[in-house]
Structures are given as structure tokens and as C-alpha cells.
Design a protein around this motif. Structure first.
Motif, short mmCIF file in Angstrom:
data_model
loop_
_atom_site.label_atom_id
_atom_site.label_comp_id
_atom_site.label_asym_id
_atom_site.label_seq_id
_atom_site.Cartn_x
_atom_site.Cartn_y
_atom_site.Cartn_z
N LEU A 126 27.22 9.12 -0.11
CA LEU A 126 26.11 8.28 -0.57
C LEU A 126 24.97 8.31 0.46
CD1 LEU A 126 24.80 5.95 -2.30
CD2 LEU A 126 26.22 4.37 -1.01
N ALA A 127 25.35 8.15 1.73
CA ALA A 127 24.34 8.16 2.80
C ALA A 127 23.61 9.49 2.85
CB ALA A 127 25.01 7.87 4.14
N ALA A 128 24.38 10.58 2.76
CA ALA A 128 23.76 11.92 2.78
C ALA A 128 22.83 12.09 1.58
CB ALA A 128 24.84 12.99 2.77
N LEU A 185 21.22 9.71 -0.02
CA LEU A 185 20.01 8.90 0.20
C LEU A 185 19.04 9.64 1.12
CD1 LEU A 185 21.56 5.32 0.64
CD2 LEU A 185 20.06 6.06 -1.21
N ILE A 186 19.59 10.25 2.17
CA ILE A 186 18.75 11.01 3.11
C ILE A 186 18.07 12.18 2.38
CG2 ILE A 186 18.79 12.52 5.15
CD1 ILE A 186 21.07 10.69 6.21
N TYR A 187 18.88 12.89 1.60
CA TYR A 187 18.35 14.04 0.88
C TYR A 187 17.27 13.62 -0.12
CZ TYR A 187 18.22 18.16 -2.08
OH TYR A 187 17.79 19.24 -2.80
N GLY A 245 15.46 10.95 -0.03
CA GLY A 245 14.29 10.53 0.74
C GLY A 245 13.45 11.71 1.17
N PHE A 246 14.14 12.77 1.63
CA PHE A 246 13.44 13.99 2.06
C PHE A 246 12.61 14.56 0.92
CE2 PHE A 246 16.40 15.50 5.70
CZ PHE A 246 15.92 14.47 6.46
N PRO A 296 27.20 3.34 7.02
CA PRO A 296 26.49 4.63 6.80
C PRO A 296 25.41 4.54 5.72
CG PRO A 296 28.86 4.96 6.78
CD PRO A 296 28.64 3.48 6.75
N ALA A 297 25.70 3.79 4.64
CA ALA A 297 24.73 3.70 3.54
C ALA A 297 23.44 3.02 3.99
CB ALA A 297 25.35 2.95 2.37
N ALA A 337 21.54 5.19 6.51
CA ALA A 337 20.76 6.26 5.86
C ALA A 337 19.38 5.74 5.46
CB ALA A 337 21.51 6.77 4.64
N SER A 381 17.33 5.46 8.49
CA SER A 381 16.87 6.78 8.97
C SER A 381 15.66 7.26 8.17
CB SER A 381 18.01 7.80 8.89
OG SER A 381 18.25 8.17 7.56
N LEU A 382 15.63 6.90 6.89
CA LEU A 382 14.48 7.30 6.07
C LEU A 382 13.21 6.60 6.54
CD1 LEU A 382 16.00 7.48 2.48
CD2 LEU A 382 15.34 9.36 3.97
N LEU A 424 18.50 18.11 6.61
CA LEU A 424 19.59 17.57 5.80
C LEU A 424 20.92 17.71 6.54
CD1 LEU A 424 20.62 16.29 3.18
CD2 LEU A 424 20.93 18.58 2.29
N GLY A 428 21.15 15.16 9.12
CA GLY A 428 21.48 13.86 8.53
C GLY A 428 22.96 13.75 8.21
N ILE A 429 23.50 14.79 7.59
CA ILE A 429 24.93 14.79 7.26
C ILE A 429 25.76 14.73 8.54
CG2 ILE A 429 26.80 16.21 6.29
CD1 ILE A 429 24.88 17.05 4.08
N VAL A 473 25.81 11.24 10.00
CA VAL A 473 26.60 10.34 9.14
C VAL A 473 28.10 10.56 9.41
CG1 VAL A 473 27.30 9.93 6.74
CG2 VAL A 473 24.89 10.03 7.32
#
Lengths: 204, 203
Positions: free
Chosen positions: A187-189, A191-193, A195-196, B76-77, B80, B83-84, B147, B150-151, B154
Motif C-alpha cells: 500500500l505504501a509503495a 501511494l508513493i508510485y 504520488g509520483f 508505512p502507509a 508513504a 514522503s510524498l 520508485l 521508495g520501496i 518501506v
């Protein structure tokens, strides 16, 4: 002295021998199959949500997972054909991002959803991921082999992923907790993706 | 003489083999690997991040179910999203202070064996996650593959939570429970140091 000369010649002959090795059949015979197989497996954008989908399927119960086994690869295959023939719609990418977040979130929440809703979601996400995999230039290569490769990759991920998740859930007390934690990472990954993409940062 | 020949022969073979070599392509997708590695290492090499992440796991283990998995799932959620904010360049005031405060507070909670309501613990952890996420996020666009970066962070954060939980399992023994509370005090102490540092008063 003769022996020394002979032994000098041998390395020189060896040096003249080498040729280009065709050990990897990427450019020959089944090349497109391997391209199709590796394309989703080596792309974070595909492999991570597919893994989430496999865990989600196993969390919904064995009957649901059994339905997913043929449905997901076949829908992926349909998506590949769709992408190859009607490619170019970048908006489909948004569905892949949504799959990242939704599937990761569902795994993290560990919630049961109605079977029809779950299968419809899998169908939709499979077609969108298939579409992205199919929107490629095969440079005259075999579409059949490429599609078979992507379908095989989808089957392997869903079968091995769901199988491992079911086993973990049944045999380890901490299995479900570990999968929920993994879901939160996905889920976190996602959200980051997402957002990107919204901010126009490339990198996926 | 025979030995000399053998040596010359071996040397020549080595030279030929060395000349034969071409570039190794063992590391495919350099950008992904590099981004992932940077992301994985970022929380580990920052002691302020590392201690706070371990503290989340420790506190979860101390609080027991469902906090043991809800805190590491929440973090983590929310991180994220933080981080945005960092990626978007949205400024967050007192970021270093917030990160230091996370170590101090979480450590103090563990040391005092504080057991607040689940929603308070989750909110607190989520709040701190924004600061940690923002710090990671500001460095993200510089990564070779954002990306993958980011992964990476996390996963690293999750593994640090897991390390905290595993250490926290010592709680089943009385001496282990004391050791965990002592660890909390140490983390809190580091938090004070980081806070002083954030004001430029240390070092």
C-alpha cells in the motif's frame, strides 16, 4: 624449447577461437516467450501488485483462490492482446496504480469482500496489467509466444504466491500478521508510485 | 627448467584469459538496484530513524495484540504519505525536531510501560511516521530510481519494526521485560541527544 613454443601457440589459438554465444534465446526461436515471461517479472509496477493479488486471493479462501487461478492469467492474456492491438492509452496506467493501492490496502486490512466483487476487481486489474504488458513493440516477433510468456508469468505468480500465502496462513500463527504487514508495505509503495505519477516524476 | 616452462605457460594462459574478458552484465537494471539499495540503507544508516523504527516494534510487542501488528501496519502507509509531502517539496516545520521527538516519546513510552488506548498509540505512531516519511521523501527525487528507492525504504522500515517486535518477544520473561524497558530508556536518551542536536547545541 619445442615444448615452450607449442605451449605458446596453444593460447594464441584459443584466443582466435571465441565467437558470440547464443546461450540466451532472446533473439532466436522462443525469444518472445522469454521476453513475455520476464517483462512483468522484472517490472516493479507489475510484480508487486500481482503478489498482492495472490495474497488477497488466498485471504478470500481456497474456493476464491481456485477461481482466480485460471481467471487471472486468461484475463492478463486478453489484456495483452488488447494492448498490442489497441495500445497507446496511457490512462490505463492509472488503473495499475489503483490496483497497487487497493490490493495492498485490502491485504493490510485483511477484509473479506463479496466473491463477485473480488473476482470483478481481479478481472479489471488483470486486463489493465495485461494491456500495459501488451503495449510493446515486438519488432516483428511472435505475438503468440510473447502472450504465452506473459500468461505463464501471471500463472506462476498467482499459483506460487497464493499457494505460499495459504500455507503460511494455515501453518504459522504469525502468517496472517506477516501478510497484513506486507500488504501495508505494498500500500505504501502504491501511494508513493501514485504520488509520483500525479506529480509527474518518472522513475517507475 | 620444466618448472620454469610451466610457470611461463600458466602466466601466458592467465594473460590470454585476462585479455579475453569483456564487460560483465551481471547487474541488470542498475537504476532499480541502485535505487532499492539507497532506499534500504537510508533508514539503517540514520540512527535517529533506526532507533525510532525499532521502538515502534518494541512498543507494539509490549502492548501486545492488536497493537503488535497495527502499529507496524499503520506506520508505512502514513510514512508513504509523508514522503510524498517531501517529494512535492512541501515544507514541514521542525522536521528534525519531530524525528528526535519520536525517539524520545516512543522510548519513554516503552521505559514507563505506558499503555494508552489503541487509537492514541496508533495516532501517535502515525504522526511520527509523517516526519520520518518527509525526511526520506526529500531525498527521493535524487535517487537513480525513485520508485525503487521508495520501496526500499518501506521494506527497510518494515524490517526494523520486525526487529523491534522480535526483541520485544523477550517480554515473556521477567528479566526480558526489564531489558525492554531499559532499551526504551536508552532510545529515549538518544532522542534527547537528537533533539539537542536539532537545535545545534550538540557536537
Amino acid at each position: 624449447m619445442m615444448m615452450l613454443r607449442r605451449r605458446l601457440i596453444l593460447p594464441l589459438i584459443v584466443l582466435a577461437v571465441p565467437e558470440v554465444a547464443h546461450a540466451h534465446l532472446v533473439s532466436t526461436r522462443f525469444g518472445e516467450f522469454y521476453s513475455g515471461l520476464l517483462h512483468p517479472l522484472t517490472t516493479l509496477l507489475h510484480i508487486v501488485p500481482w503478489l498482492a493479488l495472490a495474497i488477497f486471493a488466498s485471504m478470500q479462501g481456497k474456493a476464491f483462490a481456485r477461481h482466480t487461478l485460471p481467471l487471472f492469467p486468461l484475463a492478463i492474456g486478453f489484456g495483452v492482446l488488447l494492448g498490442y492491438n489497441l495500445g497507446g492509452y496511457q490512462n490505463v496506467l492509472m488503473l495499475n496504480i489503483i490496483s497497487f493501492v487497493v490490493l495492498g490496502g485490502l491485504v493490510a486490512l485483511s477484509r473479506q469482500v463479496p466473491g463477485a466483487v473480488g473476482l470483478s476487481a481481479i478481472l479489471l486489474f488483470a486486463i489493465s496489467h495485461g494491456y500495459s504488458n501488451g503495449d510493446v513493440d515486438l519488432a516483428g516477433g511472435s505475438l503468440t509466444l510473447y502472450t504465452a510468456g506473459v500468461i505463464t508469468a501471471a500463472y506462476l505468480v498467482i499459483a506460487l504466491g497464493a499457494g505460499a500465502a495459504t500455507t503460511l496462513n494455515e501453518r504459522a500463527a504469525w502468517g496472517r500478521i506477516a501478510m497484513r504487514a506486507l500488504g501495508s508495505w505494498i500500500l505504501a509503495a502504491g501511494l508513493i508510485y501514485g504520488g509520483f505519477e500525479l506529480m509527474g516524476i518518472s522513475g517507475a | 627448467m620444466k618448472t620454469t616452462f610451466r610457470s611461463i605457460y600458466k602466466l601466458l594462459t592467465l594473460l590470454v584469459l585476462a585479455g579475453w574478458s569483456s564487460a560483465s552484465m551481471a547487474h541488470a537494471e542498475v537504476g532499480v538496484v541502485s535505487g532499492l539499495t539507497s532506499g534500504l540503507l537510508h533508514p539503517i544508516f540514520g540512527l535517529d530513524h533506526l532507533l525510532a523504527m525499532v521502538a515502534v516494534g518494541l512498543w507494539g510487542a509490549q502492548l501486545g495484540k492488536p497493537a503488535i501488528y497495527l502499529l507496524p501496519i499503520t506506520f508505512p502507509a502514513v510514512m508513504a504519505m509523508g514522503s510524498l509531502l517531501g517529494v512535492a517539496g512541501m515544507p514541514l516545520p521542525y522536521i528534525e525536531f519531530g524525528i528526535a521527538l519520536s525517539g524520545l516519546t516512543l522510548g519513554a513510552m516503552i521505559a514507563a510501560n505506558t499503555r494508552p488506548a489503541l487509537w492514541i498509540a496508533t495516532t501517535l505512531v502515525g504522526l511520527f511516521a509523517i516526519f520520518h516519511g518527509h525526511a526520506h521523501g526529500t531525498e527521493m527525487p535524487n535517487a537513480t530510481n525513485p520508485l525503487a528507492y521508495g520501496i526500499g525504504f518501506v521494506i527497510s522500515t518494515g524490517l526494523l519494526h520486525l526487529a523491534g517486535i522480535l526483541i520485544g518477544l523477550l517480554i515473556r520473561w521477567p528479566i526480558g521485560a526489564i531489558a525492554i524497558r531499559a532499551s526504551g530508556a536508552v532510545i529515549s536518551g538518544f532522542g534527547v541527544f537528537f533533539m539537542v542536536s536539532s537545535f545545534g547545541l550538540a557536537g
